[in-house]
Design a protein around this motif. Sequence first.
Motif, PDB file in Angstrom:
ATOM      1  N   SER A  55      -4.592   0.241  -4.515  1.00  0.00           N
ATOM      2  CA  SER A  55      -5.036  -0.623  -3.480  1.00  0.00           C
ATOM      3  C   SER A  55      -3.872  -0.664  -2.781  1.00  0.00           C
ATOM      4  CB  SER A  55      -5.595  -1.560  -4.273  1.00  0.00           C
ATOM      5  OG  SER A  55      -5.525  -2.652  -5.068  1.00  0.00           O
ATOM      6  N   THR A  56      -2.698   0.207  -3.771  1.00  0.00           N
ATOM      7  CA  THR A  56      -1.658  -0.163  -3.046  1.00  0.00           C
ATOM      8  C   THR A  56      -0.720   1.076  -3.401  1.00  0.00           C
ATOM      9  OG1 THR A  56      -0.735  -1.678  -4.346  1.00  0.00           O
ATOM     10  CG2 THR A  56      -1.152  -2.604  -2.626  1.00  0.00           C
ATOM     11  N   TYR A  58       1.232   3.311  -5.158  1.00  0.00           N
ATOM     12  CA  TYR A  58       0.857   5.580  -5.564  1.00  0.00           C
ATOM     13  C   TYR A  58      -0.443   5.876  -5.335  1.00  0.00           C
ATOM     14  CZ  TYR A  58       5.687   7.354  -5.708  1.00  0.00           C
ATOM     15  OH  TYR A  58       6.738   7.446  -5.325  1.00  0.00           O
ATOM     16  N   TYR A  79      -6.725  -5.570  -8.670  1.00  0.00           N
ATOM     17  CA  TYR A  79      -6.602  -6.585  -9.006  1.00  0.00           C
ATOM     18  C   TYR A  79      -5.907  -7.553  -7.630  1.00  0.00           C
ATOM     19  CZ  TYR A  79      -7.534 -10.050 -12.453  1.00  0.00           C
ATOM     20  OH  TYR A  79      -7.993 -11.104 -12.773  1.00  0.00           O
ATOM     21  N   GLU A  80      -6.918  -7.724  -6.725  1.00  0.00           N
ATOM     22  CA  GLU A  80      -6.585  -8.080  -5.509  1.00  0.00           C
ATOM     23  C   GLU A  80      -6.893  -9.444  -5.248  1.00  0.00           C
ATOM     24  OE1 GLU A  80      -3.749  -7.104  -4.246  1.00  0.00           O
ATOM     25  OE2 GLU A  80      -4.039  -4.839  -4.801  1.00  0.00           O
ATOM     26  N   GLY A 114     -10.777  -5.954 -10.182  1.00  0.00           N
ATOM     27  CA  GLY A 114     -10.993  -6.819 -11.832  1.00  0.00           C
ATOM     28  C   GLY A 114      -9.946  -6.847 -12.766  1.00  0.00           C
ATOM     29  N   ASP A 115      -9.539  -7.122 -13.539  1.00  0.00           N
ATOM     30  CA  ASP A 115      -8.464  -6.620 -14.697  1.00  0.00           C
ATOM     31  C   ASP A 115      -8.622  -5.785 -15.065  1.00  0.00           C
ATOM     32  OD1 ASP A 115      -6.267  -6.915 -16.031  1.00  0.00           O
ATOM     33  OD2 ASP A 115      -7.082  -8.587 -17.206  1.00  0.00           O
ATOM     34  N   ALA A 116      -7.741  -4.743 -15.042  1.00  0.00           N
ATOM     35  CA  ALA A 116      -8.058  -3.453 -16.140  1.00  0.00           C
ATOM     36  C   ALA A 116      -8.005  -2.944 -17.164  1.00  0.00           C
ATOM     37  CB  ALA A 116      -7.388  -2.277 -14.186  1.00  0.00           C
ATOM     38  N   SER A 142      -2.549   4.129 -12.866  1.00  0.00           N
ATOM     39  CA  SER A 142      -0.933   3.933 -11.300  1.00  0.00           C
ATOM     40  C   SER A 142      -1.385   2.547 -11.155  1.00  0.00           C
ATOM     41  CB  SER A 142      -2.049   4.254 -10.073  1.00  0.00           C
ATOM     42  OG  SER A 142      -0.462   4.234  -9.242  1.00  0.00           O
ATOM     43  N   LEU A 143      -1.561   2.004 -12.747  1.00  0.00           N
ATOM     44  CA  LEU A 143      -1.012   0.369 -13.176  1.00  0.00           C
ATOM     45  C   LEU A 143       0.033  -0.260 -12.868  1.00  0.00           C
ATOM     46  CD1 LEU A 143      -3.553  -1.507 -15.769  1.00  0.00           C
ATOM     47  CD2 LEU A 143      -4.664  -0.934 -12.954  1.00  0.00           C
ATOM     48  N   THR A 228       4.769   7.711 -13.651  1.00  0.00           N
ATOM     49  CA  THR A 228       6.054   7.099 -14.340  1.00  0.00           C
ATOM     50  C   THR A 228       7.247   7.405 -13.391  1.00  0.00           C
ATOM     51  OG1 THR A 228       7.485   7.116 -16.035  1.00  0.00           O
ATOM     52  CG2 THR A 228       6.934   9.002 -15.681  1.00  0.00           C
ATOM     53  N   LYS A 248       7.688   3.681 -20.205  1.00  0.00           N
ATOM     54  CA  LYS A 248       6.994   4.668 -20.041  1.00  0.00           C
ATOM     55  C   LYS A 248       6.861   5.896 -21.038  1.00  0.00           C
ATOM     56  CE  LYS A 248       6.146   3.315 -15.537  1.00  0.00           C
ATOM     57  NZ  LYS A 248       4.595   3.219 -15.170  1.00  0.00           N
ATOM     58  N   LYS A 275       9.231   9.702  -7.142  1.00  0.00           N
ATOM     59  CA  LYS A 275      10.617   9.494  -6.679  1.00  0.00           C
ATOM     60  C   LYS A 275      10.389   7.716  -6.980  1.00  0.00           C
ATOM     61  CE  LYS A 275      11.834  10.150  -2.057  1.00  0.00           C
ATOM     62  NZ  LYS A 275      12.341   8.363  -1.755  1.00  0.00           N
ATOM     63  N   LEU A 277      10.514   4.721  -4.576  1.00  0.00           N
ATOM     64  CA  LEU A 277      10.217   4.179  -3.462  1.00  0.00           C
ATOM     65  C   LEU A 277       9.516   2.790  -3.146  1.00  0.00           C
ATOM     66  CD1 LEU A 277       7.403   4.449  -3.461  1.00  0.00           C
ATOM     67  CD2 LEU A 277       7.971   6.530  -2.260  1.00  0.00           C
ATOM     68  N   THR A 279       7.787  -0.203  -2.789  1.00  0.00           N
ATOM     69  CA  THR A 279       5.915  -1.082  -3.538  1.00  0.00           C
ATOM     70  C   THR A 279       6.337  -1.993  -3.683  1.00  0.00           C
ATOM     71  OG1 THR A 279       6.370   0.192  -5.945  1.00  0.00           O
ATOM     72  CG2 THR A 279       5.428   1.176  -4.061  1.00  0.00           C
TER      73      THR A 279
HETATM   74  P1  NAD Z   1       1.978  -1.124  -6.949  1.00  0.00           P
HETATM   75  O1  NAD Z   1       1.903  -2.862  -7.301  1.00  0.00           O
HETATM   76  O2  NAD Z   1       1.646  -0.322  -5.706  1.00  0.00           O
HETATM   77  O3  NAD Z   1       0.644  -0.854  -7.314  1.00  0.00           O
HETATM   78  C1  NAD Z   1       0.071  -1.087  -8.464  1.00  0.00           C
HETATM   79  C2  NAD Z   1      -1.455  -0.944  -8.770  1.00  0.00           C
HETATM   80  O4  NAD Z   1      -2.077  -1.830  -9.788  1.00  0.00           O
HETATM   81  C3  NAD Z   1      -2.396  -1.980  -7.301  1.00  0.00           C
HETATM   82  O5  NAD Z   1      -3.225  -1.445  -7.051  1.00  0.00           O
HETATM   83  C4  NAD Z   1      -2.393  -3.172  -8.040  1.00  0.00           C
HETATM   84  O6  NAD Z   1      -4.152  -3.786  -7.303  1.00  0.00           O
HETATM   85  C5  NAD Z   1      -3.175  -2.684  -9.378  1.00  0.00           C
HETATM   86  N1  NAD Z   1      -2.905  -3.671 -10.378  1.00  0.00           N
HETATM   87  C6  NAD Z   1      -2.558  -4.718 -11.582  1.00  0.00           C
HETATM   88  N2  NAD Z   1      -2.471  -5.568 -12.471  1.00  0.00           N
HETATM   89  C7  NAD Z   1      -4.002  -5.273 -12.165  1.00  0.00           C
HETATM   90  C8  NAD Z   1      -4.764  -5.372 -12.983  1.00  0.00           C
HETATM   91  N3  NAD Z   1      -4.617  -6.267 -14.201  1.00  0.00           N
HETATM   92  N4  NAD Z   1      -5.812  -5.153 -12.982  1.00  0.00           N
HETATM   93  C9  NAD Z   1      -6.332  -3.844 -12.494  1.00  0.00           C
HETATM   94  N5  NAD Z   1      -5.710  -3.983 -11.480  1.00  0.00           N
HETATM   95  C10 NAD Z   1      -4.472  -4.222 -11.380  1.00  0.00           C
HETATM   96  O7  NAD Z   1       2.639   0.134  -7.354  1.00  0.00           O
HETATM   97  P2  NAD Z   1       3.594   0.984  -7.436  1.00  0.00           P
HETATM   98  O8  NAD Z   1       4.516   0.926  -7.810  1.00  0.00           O
HETATM   99  O9  NAD Z   1       2.796   2.013  -7.015  1.00  0.00           O
HETATM  100  O10 NAD Z   1       2.955   1.876  -9.619  1.00  0.00           O
HETATM  101  C11 NAD Z   1       2.533   2.925  -9.836  1.00  0.00           C
HETATM  102  C12 NAD Z   1       2.507   3.204 -10.944  1.00  0.00           C
HETATM  103  O11 NAD Z   1       3.859   4.065  -9.944  1.00  0.00           O
HETATM  104  C13 NAD Z   1       3.481   2.535 -11.824  1.00  0.00           C
HETATM  105  O12 NAD Z   1       3.307   3.343 -13.048  1.00  0.00           O
HETATM  106  C14 NAD Z   1       4.758   2.712 -11.756  1.00  0.00           C
HETATM  107  O13 NAD Z   1       5.356   2.548 -12.647  1.00  0.00           O
HETATM  108  C15 NAD Z   1       4.755   3.987 -10.846  1.00  0.00           C
HETATM  109  N6  NAD Z   1       6.082   4.816 -10.730  1.00  0.00           N
HETATM  110  C16 NAD Z   1       6.310   4.087  -9.177  1.00  0.00           C
HETATM  111  C17 NAD Z   1       7.238   4.095  -8.671  1.00  0.00           C
HETATM  112  C18 NAD Z   1       8.262   3.367  -7.627  1.00  0.00           C
HETATM  113  O14 NAD Z   1       9.231   3.917  -7.216  1.00  0.00           O
HETATM  114  N7  NAD Z   1       7.241   2.344  -6.954  1.00  0.00           N
HETATM  115  C19 NAD Z   1       7.944   5.366  -9.163  1.00  0.00           C
HETATM  116  C20 NAD Z   1       7.807   5.796 -10.491  1.00  0.00           C
HETATM  117  C21 NAD Z   1       6.151   5.381 -11.010  1.00  0.00           C
END
Ligand code: NAD
Length: 398
Positions: A55-56, A58, A79-80, A114-116, A142-143, A228, A248, A275, A277, A279
């Motif tokens: 939903s958000t 990556y 989970y929104e 819901g809770d993945a 991508s949790l 990661t 990780k 990378k 960024l 979020t």
């Molecule tokens: P984000 O917070 O934007 O997205 C998290 C997602 O997980 C959302 O869709 C949310 O609804 C879902 N979620 C969280 N808990 C949940 C649950 N219990 N059940 C179902 N869904 C659930 O995060 P992001 O930054 O896009 O991170 C995604 C992945 O990418 C992570 O593993 C993060 O470590 C990795 N990552 C992030 C970055 C960065 O800079 N943001 C960089 C490299 C890797």
Amino acid sequence: MIIKPKVRGFICTNAHPQGCKANVEEQIAYIKTHPPISQSSAATQPKNVLVIGCSTGYGLASRITAAFGNGAKTLGICYEQAPSEKTASAGYYNTSAFHDAATAAGLYAYTINGDAFSTAIKDKAIAQVKADMGKIDLVVYSLASPRRTDPVTGQVYYSVLKPIGAEHTSKNLNTDKLKINELTLQPATEEEIANTVKVMGGEDWELWMEALQAADVLADGAKTVAYTYLGDKLTWPIYGQATIGKAKEDLDRAAEALNAKLEAINGRANVAVLKALVTQASSAIPLMPLYLSILFKIMKAEGTNEHCIEQIQRLFSECLYTDVPRIDSANRYRVDEKELNADVQSQVEQIWADVTEENLLELTDYKAYTSDFLKLFGFGIEGIDYEADISPMVTTLF
Ligand code: NAD
């Protein structure tokens, strides 16, 4: 209601439905003009895709890339918070907008909110795949979550963002007050390290893949990828070599274990390094707002800065769906090379040493950091009337 951002520290507690829709549409427009997969490699294109954390950030970019870049059917898990008398969460509005666009384009999309981490949601997803989709050929994990309830014992585990071994003191930007201060983080206990691995490590990724394989809903040659971040010297004490880094590392262990199991269906599991960024997940990490403000200044000047959608477009085209993937010796897909470029990192280190409250706006691109942060929640987007009295409801609910 008139919806203006309510920012509390590293989180914004509301979201703007039209702004979130505009964000999703912008990413869709990008991917339509930058198709990630060569049409000649038809046999290996993603057709039925499961995105866990859709939903958000990556995960959303991955869903958009698969759907609008390749016409894939997508099943998303997130989970929104749905809208009520309050606004929905940004991820809810994003997903609603994604559904509207998918419907308009004639693309199948289904979302489970819901809770993945639970067995019930995994079962629900499998039932949905069997009912509607055909076998899954790509699973994106991508949790990002601060807590996890163990599906067997019911125990709740919390992750922490702490260094390992010794305390770490560093410059830190307080984004509420625009003050740069010294922040000292105490080292994690063994229990905190283990709990963080339990939440953000590879166990749940493995449980998903095992459940999907046991239910026979994975296609021959199915791929799975978990995301990661590695980073470099500046972020290692709080990320790479800290509690979250340990979690990780556990993804690498899980990928190896999964590869052994997926052999039976010619499947593959890889960790993908992305990378840094802005979020919702990364803005909660100490040091990251300052690091990102500096990084943006340098990468934008060099014309190499990327957002989620550009990163994922490259992950698909340069790693997942090509015969010559960008892969490292640890079997990880890499699209973080522009950030980790030695010259970029040495410029970041120099600015990190020089930056003060007084020169913050001159030496860093803090403006880009804040505007990216507000954009996550649908704010600060051109063309949206933020004075308009609008409903927090959306027509597409899930
Ligand atoms: P984000 O917070 O934007 O997205 C998290 C997602 O997980 C959302 O869709 C949310 O609804 C879902 N979620 C969280 N808990 C949940 C649950 N219990 N059940 C179902 N869904 C659930 O995060 P992001 O930054 O896009 O991170 C995604 C992945 O990418 C992570 O593993 C993060 O470590 C990795 N990552 C992030 C970055 C960065 O800079 N943001 C960089 C490299 C890797």
